[in-house]
Design a protein around this motif. Structure first.
Motif, mmCIF file in Angstrom:
data_model
loop_
_atom_site.group_PDB
_atom_site.id
_atom_site.type_symbol
_atom_site.label_atom_id
_atom_site.label_comp_id
_atom_site.label_asym_id
_atom_site.label_seq_id
_atom_site.Cartn_x
_atom_site.Cartn_y
_atom_site.Cartn_z
ATOM 1 N N GLU A 276 38.058 33.015 54.065
ATOM 2 C CA GLU A 276 36.700 33.391 53.719
ATOM 3 C C GLU A 276 36.227 32.593 52.521
ATOM 4 O OE1 GLU A 276 37.214 37.580 53.030
ATOM 5 O OE2 GLU A 276 37.455 37.280 50.876
ATOM 6 N N GLU A 277 34.960 32.742 52.232
ATOM 7 C CA GLU A 277 34.370 32.046 51.094
ATOM 8 C C GLU A 277 34.871 32.663 49.785
ATOM 9 O OE1 GLU A 277 32.325 29.481 51.375
ATOM 10 O OE2 GLU A 277 32.409 29.531 53.558
ATOM 11 N N PRO A 278 34.893 31.902 48.724
ATOM 12 C CA PRO A 278 35.292 32.484 47.428
ATOM 13 C C PRO A 278 34.236 33.470 46.929
ATOM 14 C CG PRO A 278 34.509 30.247 47.115
ATOM 15 C CD PRO A 278 34.584 30.461 48.598
ATOM 16 N N LYS A 279 34.706 34.538 46.332
ATOM 17 C CA LYS A 279 33.820 35.549 45.763
ATOM 18 C C LYS A 279 34.052 35.616 44.251
ATOM 19 C CE LYS A 279 33.833 38.345 49.984
ATOM 20 N NZ LYS A 279 34.142 39.672 50.563
ATOM 21 N N PHE A 280 32.958 35.682 43.522
ATOM 22 C CA PHE A 280 33.047 35.642 42.062
ATOM 23 C C PHE A 280 32.433 36.907 41.455
ATOM 24 C CE2 PHE A 280 32.683 31.271 43.609
ATOM 25 C CZ PHE A 280 33.854 30.725 43.091
ATOM 26 N N GLN A 281 32.978 37.295 40.317
ATOM 27 C CA GLN A 281 32.506 38.494 39.630
ATOM 28 C C GLN A 281 32.622 38.288 38.122
ATOM 29 O OE1 GLN A 281 34.280 42.157 40.957
ATOM 30 N NE2 GLN A 281 33.714 43.261 39.099
ATOM 31 N N SER A 282 31.678 38.859 37.405
ATOM 32 C CA SER A 282 31.701 38.771 35.945
ATOM 33 C C SER A 282 32.740 39.720 35.367
ATOM 34 C CB SER A 282 30.325 39.121 35.360
ATOM 35 O OG SER A 282 29.341 38.235 35.833
ATOM 36 N N HIS A 283 33.339 39.316 34.265
ATOM 37 C CA HIS A 283 34.282 40.171 33.562
ATOM 38 C C HIS A 283 33.560 41.368 32.957
ATOM 39 C CE1 HIS A 283 38.155 38.184 33.679
ATOM 40 N NE2 HIS A 283 37.556 37.020 33.496
ATOM 41 N N PHE A 284 34.284 42.488 32.871
ATOM 42 C CA PHE A 284 33.761 43.585 32.068
ATOM 43 C C PHE A 284 33.779 43.138 30.607
ATOM 44 C CE2 PHE A 284 34.084 47.431 29.531
ATOM 45 C CZ PHE A 284 33.076 48.216 30.080
ATOM 46 N N PRO A 285 32.736 43.403 29.832
ATOM 47 C CA PRO A 285 32.691 42.925 28.440
ATOM 48 C C PRO A 285 33.854 43.462 27.603
ATOM 49 C CG PRO A 285 30.527 43.712 29.148
ATOM 50 C CD PRO A 285 31.505 44.114 30.211
ATOM 51 N N GLU A 286 34.902 42.658 27.426
ATOM 52 C CA GLU A 286 36.075 43.092 26.668
ATOM 53 C C GLU A 286 35.742 43.331 25.200
ATOM 54 O OE1 GLU A 286 39.112 40.235 27.212
ATOM 55 O OE2 GLU A 286 39.333 40.589 29.374
#
Length: 582
Positions: A276-286
């Motif tokens: 499948e295509e790559p899926k990206f997500q933002s980090h939770f603000p550490e």
């Protein structure tokens, strides 16, 4: 005189070792985060787009999180005072580390400034790379909207970019106003700009909520560098060696012969296939995890301090002493303090926001509730404060009775807070050196000994006071004489050794007045010969530990610090302490 390693470790070594440890910790933290973003498979595509700018920006951000978390803790004065005065910290060496809280605060501040420069530089490179390396195959990963977009739009038209720019300006103001030259020439500038820290932290929480940098979620379905038979996501993509051994081969059969395989993707005649295509997500603000705890602790403490100091004190008397020194005596319900502590005074009629620390020269006891401070009239704040307190400022001495309280402005007291001089009563032998108005922390100690000295560990006190003019000794001449007479009556004249030094003389060599006869014999002209003084004290107290306490000019402080670190033939160890308002 050669340095004694034991004395050096007791005085300066612990601080130096801690600074080395702190620097090493920051460097280690930076390097581990750098490697995570350089080798981490979840950041493969982002690294291909941004290069080393990604690694440097995230590594510096981790160091900034750590320091922004800890920089507030040394400013929690109530917490430090509690730890110092409670049995939680029983070791004297551990309590002396609390005296370095200001040094730790400054160290964290300098670290924040240094790594902020590195962080900003890395993100400037990232903004340029986002624009130049725009790829339509990774729209979710791109911060730019199209190839060649002006990088300034990423800096000034996005929440992370705009908040970052404002934070740099705030940090620049705080950093420059914290320099020694500005603090000495205009303390108001330092005080007002330093309170911008709250704006800085609010912007920081907004800054990290933008989610510009993203990571890949589906590594199993789409390992970095894989080949999609239905759609080639990236052409001529090279796989770094760091990733070649990270993932196993996902295909168990040779790649179909009717399809051409890019040479870089071939590994032992097998091909990694993605489903499948790559899926990206933002980090939770550490950053929220890092700063929320200390920030809440600091805010709770400030709220507690506001509630505690919300009721104004009752000023019982105001005394104008020679050499522009003002004494203020006051009472407050349920106010308790230990000798050597200090308070923060706030007078709304002088300044709505500004407040200043002053060492207590008189502490409340079981028999009397009065406490007081002596302040040197230098600067706008103290001048306005004096004019408000004194009905006739041109009079040399004025004591106003309590029934004239309505004439006094409202005065709020925040504190008390701990200082190194609390330890002076916990040594068997203490050497207290004061320069001019620096005598104030020792005045509360002398007042305490006047009420009773047998309950403390202290058995011998060397008190050295250096002043430029003879009139300055009048500030506490009565106190010194009363303590001297009390010890003589109790057959302990050796308990305190008083030496008064007049560094500048105009021909007057005696403290005028018959009641000061005991001090006239202890008045010396000139400056102390510090090395001979240390040798004499060391000779009289062989193989003992002596607490050295100094409050005065830096020239005296440096000399005493150096002598405390030096060895002596008598096996005497000197432990140095210095007044430092946090």
């Amino acid at each position: 005189m050669a340095p004694s390693w034991r004395s050096w470790l007791a005085n300066e070594g612990s601080k130096h070792l801690f600074l080395v440890f702190w620097l090493s910790l920051n460097v280690w933290f930076f390097w581990k985060t750098f490697l995570l973003y350089y080798q981490g498979p979840q950041y493969y595509y982002l690294h291909q787009m941004l290069g080393l700018g990604l690694c440097v920006s995230r590594a510096s951000a981790s160091v900034l999180n750590l320091n922004c978390c800890l920089v507030l803790l040394p400013m929690c004065r109530v917490l430090l005072a509690f730890l110092r005065g409670s049995q939680k910290v029983a070791s004297k060496k551990t309590r002396r580390l609390l005296d370095k809280s200001k040094t730790f605060h400054v160290t964290c501040g300098v670290t924040i400034c240094v790594f902020s420069v590195l962080h900003v530089a890395a993100h400037l490179v990232n903004a340029l790379n986002f624009s130049e390396n725009f790829n339509e195959d990774f729209l979710a990963l791109n911060a730019a909207n199209y190839r060649g977009e002006d990088p300034r739009k990423l800096l000034f038209a996005t929440v992370p970019g705009l908040t970052g720019v404002i934070m740099v300006l705030v940090l620049f103001l705080m950093c420059t106003a914290s320099t020694y030259a500005i603090r000495v020439s205009n303390y108001d500038i330092f005080w007002y700009t330093h309170n911008l820290f709250f704006v800085f932290y609010m912007l920081l929480m907004l800054h990290v909520s933008g989610g510009v940098l993203k990571y890949q979620m589906n590594l199993e379905e789409h390992p970095p560098g894989c080949f999609n038979p239905n759609k080639t996501l990236r052409e001529n993509m090279t796989v770094p060696k760091a990733f070649e051994e990270t993932f196993p081969d996902y295909a168990t059969e040779p790649f179909p012969e009717d399809l051409s395989v890019p040479e870089p993707f071939v590994q032992n005649n097998f091909m990694r296939i993605c489903s499948e295509e790559p899926k990206f997500q933002s980090h939770f603000p550490e950053t929220w995890f890092w700063i929320s705890g200390p920030l809440c602790l600091y805010c709770v403490e400030r709220l507690y301090r506001y509630i505690r100091s919300n009721k104004p004190v009752t000023i019982t008397s105001v005394i104008s002493h020679p050499s522009n020194v003002l004494e203020v005596r006051m009472v407050k319900d349920d106010f308790k303090a230990r000798p050597g502590q200090y308070v923060i005074l706030h007078c709304p009629r002088v300044s709505a926001l500004e407040s200043h620390p002053f060492t207590l020269t008189m502490c409340p006891t079981d028999t009397k509730a009065t406490f007081g401070v002596h302040l040197k009239v230098v600067g706008d704040w103290t001048e306005r404060f004096r004019d408000l307190l004194l009905l006739h400022s041109n009079q040399d001495t004025e004591i106003l009775p309590i029934f004239q309280q309505r004439r006094y402005p409202k005065l709020y007291v925040d504190g008390p807070f701990g200082s190194p001089f609390e330890e002076s009563l916990n040594y068997e032998i203490s050497l207290c050196v004061a320069g001019g108005i620096g005598v104030t922390p020792f005045a509360s100690i002398l007042n305490t000994l006047l009420d009773g000295w047998k309950c403390y560990k202290l058995r011998r006190l060397y008190f050295i006071w250096v002043c430029r003019d003879i009139e300055s000794f009048r500030w506490f001449a009565d106190l010194l004489c009363m303590l001297h007479n009390k010890l003589w009556q109790e057959n302990r004249p050796d308990y305190i050794n008083i030496q008064l030094y007049l560094s500048q003389t105009d021909g007057i060599q005696k403290i005028i007045g018959e009641k000061y006869q005991a001090l006239n014999s202890r008045l010396l002209i000139g400056r102390p010969r510090w090395k001979l003084l240390f040798d004499e004290i060391g000779k009289c107290n062989r193989r003992k530990t002596i607490g050295v306490f100094c409050c005065g000019p830096n020239t005296i402080s440096k000399i005493l610090h150096k002598l405390s670190n030096s060895s002596n033939p008598y096996g005497t160890r000197f432990e140095y302490n210095k007044e430092s308002f946090s």
